[in-house]
Design an enzyme around this catalytic site. Structure first.
Site, mmCIF file in Angstrom:
data_model
loop_
_atom_site.group_PDB
_atom_site.id
_atom_site.type_symbol
_atom_site.label_atom_id
_atom_site.label_comp_id
_atom_site.label_asym_id
_atom_site.label_seq_id
_atom_site.Cartn_x
_atom_site.Cartn_y
_atom_site.Cartn_z
ATOM 1 N N GLY A 1 -24.285 10.623 -15.998
ATOM 2 C CA GLY A 1 -24.321 11.515 -14.834
ATOM 3 C C GLY A 1 -23.778 10.808 -13.601
ATOM 4 N N ASP B 1 1.060 3.990 -3.024
ATOM 5 C CA ASP B 1 0.629 5.375 -2.805
ATOM 6 C C ASP B 1 1.743 6.370 -3.126
ATOM 7 O OD1 ASP B 1 -1.717 4.267 -1.919
ATOM 8 O OD2 ASP B 1 -1.389 4.682 0.201
ATOM 9 N N GLU C 1 0.831 -1.208 0.000
ATOM 10 C CA GLU C 1 0.000 0.000 0.000
ATOM 11 C C GLU C 1 0.868 1.262 0.000
ATOM 12 O OE1 GLU C 1 -3.611 0.174 0.129
ATOM 13 O OE2 GLU C 1 -2.895 2.129 -0.521
ATOM 14 N N ASP D 1 -23.343 8.513 -10.404
ATOM 15 C CA ASP D 1 -23.866 7.210 -9.971
ATOM 16 C C ASP D 1 -23.028 6.698 -8.797
ATOM 17 O OD1 ASP D 1 -21.568 5.522 -11.103
ATOM 18 O OD2 ASP D 1 -22.278 6.547 -12.917
ATOM 19 N N SER E 1 -7.432 1.791 -3.747
ATOM 20 C CA SER E 1 -6.126 2.260 -3.259
ATOM 21 C C SER E 1 -5.269 2.815 -4.385
ATOM 22 C CB SER E 1 -5.347 1.094 -2.668
ATOM 23 O OG SER E 1 -5.640 0.935 -1.325
ATOM 24 N N ASP F 1 -17.435 10.967 -17.954
ATOM 25 C CA ASP F 1 -18.541 10.211 -17.367
ATOM 26 C C ASP F 1 -18.374 8.721 -17.702
ATOM 27 O OD1 ASP F 1 -20.898 9.537 -16.166
ATOM 28 O OD2 ASP F 1 -22.196 10.576 -17.613
ATOM 29 N N ILE F 2 -18.425 7.885 -16.692
ATOM 30 C CA ILE F 2 -18.309 6.432 -16.893
ATOM 31 C C ILE F 2 -19.720 5.858 -16.842
ATOM 32 C CG2 ILE F 2 -17.130 4.319 -16.143
ATOM 33 C CD1 ILE F 2 -15.216 6.759 -16.708
#
Ligand SMILES: *[C@@H]1O[C@H](CO)[C@@H](O)[C@H](O)[C@H]1NC(C)=O
Ligand SMILES: *[C@@H]1O[C@H](CO)[C@@H](O)[C@H](O)[C@H]1NC(C)=O
Ligand SMILES: *[C@@H]1O[C@H](CO)[C@@H](O)[C@H](O)[C@H]1NC(C)=O
Ligand SMILES: *[C@@H]1O[C@H](CO)[C@@H](O)[C@H](O)[C@H]1NC(C)=O
Ligand SMILES: *[C@@H]1O[C@H](CO)[C@@H](O)[C@H](O)[C@H]1NC(C)=O
Ligand SMILES: *[C@@H]1O[C@H](CO)[C@@H](O)[C@H](O)[C@H]1NC(C)=O
Length: 627
Positions: free
Chosen positions: A605, A319, A315, A607, A541, A586-587
């Site tokens: 839009g 990062d 992690e 979600d 992550s 937008d996905i």
């Protein structure tokens, strides 16, 4: 400066101590059911020391919230006029009567003067006490609890009491009833997959209308690299203009060390122009995080962050490698909280009698918050990839942590959290039924929102996959049971809910709750270097440090033109998306299964799978200049 205040304080406290403490009857302050999977092993050792944090009410919090929205809403005249540290502290300061009564109570248990440490605003008082004393003060019994699946152990209780007259003057006492594990948001179905080869582009391209130049390397639809993200999010060629004035940070917990060798290997393989990049490590240890001791806190530029390769955290490596390389040469800070710090003796505890289980504690979130809120100079963009189920965090504690994020936002810091990796569930569904259950005693079948993503003052980042993007199947999303829907998302969420078929998932989610995520970014097949090996990882992550990097680049744009940093982002994000040019991709394909259901759908839009979608930096950098 300290001494004056101390002399005064000591006089007051001594006066209380001399007066015989009145016998106050205790009444139960909070009771919880231990979350699924936790069992009490044995009573905690009476001599074991715990650090108790007492949260005093913040009577003017509503006023702080008003200021937060006034400085974060682009339609407000005060947009960008962030508050100073002192202004924020004044707004969260407790009532003097609360301070007085709590100090009187502590003094009656022999805790005075130096035994108390206070947050700068005075809204938290911390004392280190043996379990035996904590049990007396709180009329409770602590046990060592263990989480069977992960082996995590904590010293906790399921109920505690306070003297009757203190109920209105104390919001929360921790650690008591919080069983949260605060785990990294990496998908658990598969972790790091070593694959020696660094992805090579063969020159083939995929058309992506929203990317830089309208196309990107075909290899990005398979493995993600920083170059892919800069192209996909239309930031190719942007060079930060004010590194130093602008800063970025990521947080780490639970013995997750960021490894410098891994970082440099990563840069050499994938970001060769940034090989001179490095980052600072701020080591925050609960024991030393008392306000009065901050000056002794260890800040090691490139230092004491355990560099044993075997201790490098996936992690922490992920990062740092993404947040800091994407924003090069913007200075990066890795905050590491908790873990096994070098032991520092003090009066109460001259030798290290702490058992290892105390090292795993969700109060790290508070310890970190206490540290950053006491700092004068803050990074403008901060990513955290940790969280847990909202229902494992008692409401009293969650609201206090959430209010601290509001304080950071009011001071002009953008706070990003991963939205979670269990879709609408928690990755911990009943293996037989695949259903998820409430932990409030009713054992209802419900979806499980994640915290802190569900806090309305943070920006929750979901995950996408593939190129062009669809939603990632694990992208955490849903509706809080703790916080009502904030007004900035009223229009967007009402529209989404209005388009659901009537009765969809009735009773499984709270339609009136704060809905998340707010945005998303790629989260599958990220190339990282861990333990000097190249390999792939997935999870929100990956998404949070990625989105945060683009926020940091936008802060660079703002600061370079003499404007304030962006601060709390959500009012701006929702306002931009109500316009015709939004700056977001937008996905609209995919869903986030969990709890034995198919989850929600990504739609046109906003979600609860991908929020508003992923960023288009090239467009946003114009939009944020006119905000
Ligand atoms: C991207 O990869 C996925 C498989 O991971 C594949 O289904 C899809 O067709 C690819 N997209 C393009 C545009 O090549
Ligand atoms: C991720 O990588 C695996 C191979 O390790 C591949 O099969 C899969 O299609 C990739 N998925 C995406 C979304 O790129
Ligand atoms: C909750 O209900 C499920 C399904 O009926 C059951 O399997 C589980 O044991 C119950 N849990 C508790 C704590 O009662
Ligand atoms: C739904 O959310 C609201 C806050 O918006 C909260 O007051 C209420 O208790 C929640 N309902 C349930 C069943 O959790
Ligand atoms: C998601 O879309 C599918 C296909 O259109 C539809 O059958 C399903 O009901 C939708 N689910 C939700 C929760 O809207
Ligand atoms: C990418 O950003 C540039 C500004 O840097 C803008 O002119 C262009 O239209 C953007 N491209 C796309 C595909 O949105």
């Amino acid at each position: 400066m300290l001494s004056l205040r101390f002399v005064f304080l000591f006089a007051v406290l001594s006066a209380f101590a001399v007066a015989a403490p009145a016998e106050h009857t205790h009444r139960v302050k909070e009771t919880v059911l231990p979350p699924r999977g936790w069992t009490a092993l044995r009573p905690a050792s009476p001599a074991h020391t715990i650090e108790i944090r007492i949260g005093l009410p913040q009577p003017n919090f509503a006023e702080l919230e008003d200021h937060l929205y006034a400085v974060s809403d682009p339609s407000s005249e005060r947009y960008g006029g962030h508050l100073s540290k002192e202004e924020v502290e004044a707004l969260v300061a407790p009532h003097p009567e609360s301070v007085h009564l709590v100090e009187e109570w502590l003094a009656s248990h022999g805790l005075l003067g130096d035994a108390l440490s206070r947050s700068p605003a005075g809204d938290w008082v911390t004392v280190r006490v043996p379990v035996s004393l904590a049990e007396k003060m709180l009329d409770t019994t602590y046990h060592v609890w263990t989480h069977t699946a992960s082996g995590t152990s904590l010293v906790r209780t399921t109920s505690y009491s306070l003297p009757e007259h203190l109920h209105a003057h104390i919001d929360v006492v921790q650690p008591t009833t919080t069983f949260s594990r605060f785990t990294p948001m990496r998908t658990t179905y598969q972790s790091f997959r070593a694959n020696a080869a660094v992805p090579q582009s063969d020159g083939a391209k995929i058309a992506v209308p929203y990317a830089s130049g309208g196309q990107i390397a075909a290899s990005c639809n398979g493995t993600i690299t920083p170059t892919c993200l800069l192209e996909l999010y239309n930031a190719t060629g942007y060079t930060p203009q004010v590194p130093g004035e602008n800063k970025i940070a990521v947080t780490g917990y639970l013995e997750q060390y960021a490894n410098y060798d891994d970082y440099h290997e990563f840069l050499e393989e994938l970001v060769p122009y940034a090989t001179d990049s490095t980052f600072s490590v701020v080591y925050i240890n609960g024991k030393d995080s008392r306000t009065l001791r901050f000056e002794f806190l260890m800040v090691f530029p490139g230092g004491l962050n355990n560099q044993t390769p075997a201790d490098a955290g996936i992690e922490a490596d992920l990062d740092t490698q993404y947040a800091f390389s994407l924003t090069y040469p913007t200075p990066g800070t890795f905050y590491t909280t908790g873990g096994s710090p070098p032991f520092i003796p003090d009066d109460l505890e001259p030798t290290d009698s702490n058992e290892p289980y105390m090292q795993a504690s969700e109060s790290y979130a508070l310890v970190w918050l206490e540290y950053v809120l006491a700092a004068d100079d803050l990074p403008q963009s901060i990513s955290t990839s940790y969280g847990d189920d909202e229902q494992t965090v008692p409401y009293s504690y969650a609201t206090r942590v959430c209010s601290e994020f509001a304080q950071l936002g009011a001071r002009g810091v953008s706070i990003m959290f991963s939205s979670g990796d269990g879709g609408v569930g928690d990755g911990d569904a009943d293996p037989a039924t695949q259903e998820c259950y409430s932990n409030d005693g009713t054992n209802r079948t419900i979806f499980i929102p994640g915290f802190p993503a569900s806090c309305p003052y943070v920006t929750a980042v979901g995950a996408t996959s593939e190129v062009p993007e669809i939603s990632a199947w694990f992208s955490g999303g849903g509706f809080s049971n703790y916080w009502a829907r904030p007004s900035y998302q009223d229009v967007a969420v009402t529209k989404y809910l209005g388009e659901l078929a009537p009765g969809t998932y009735a009773g499984l989610y709270n339609a009136s709750g704060r809905a998340y995520p707010d945005v998303s970014a790629e989260g599958v097949n990220f190339t990282i270097v861990w333990d000097l090996e190249t390999g792939l990882v997935d999870g929100t992550s990956c998404s949070s440090p990625t989105f945060t990097a683009f926020v940091s680049l936008l802060n660079d744009v703002r600061i370079a033109s003499g404007k304030s940093a962006l601060g709390f982002l959500n009012p701006l994000i929702y306002a931009l998306n109500a316009g015709t040019v939004t700056g977001f991709n937008d996905i609209t394909v995919g869903n986030n299964p969990g709890c034995g259901t198919e989850g929600f759908n990504a739609t046109i839009g906003w979600d609860p799978v991908t929020g508003w979608g992923s960023p288009n930096f090239g467009i946003l950098k114009e939009l944020v200049l006119s905000a």
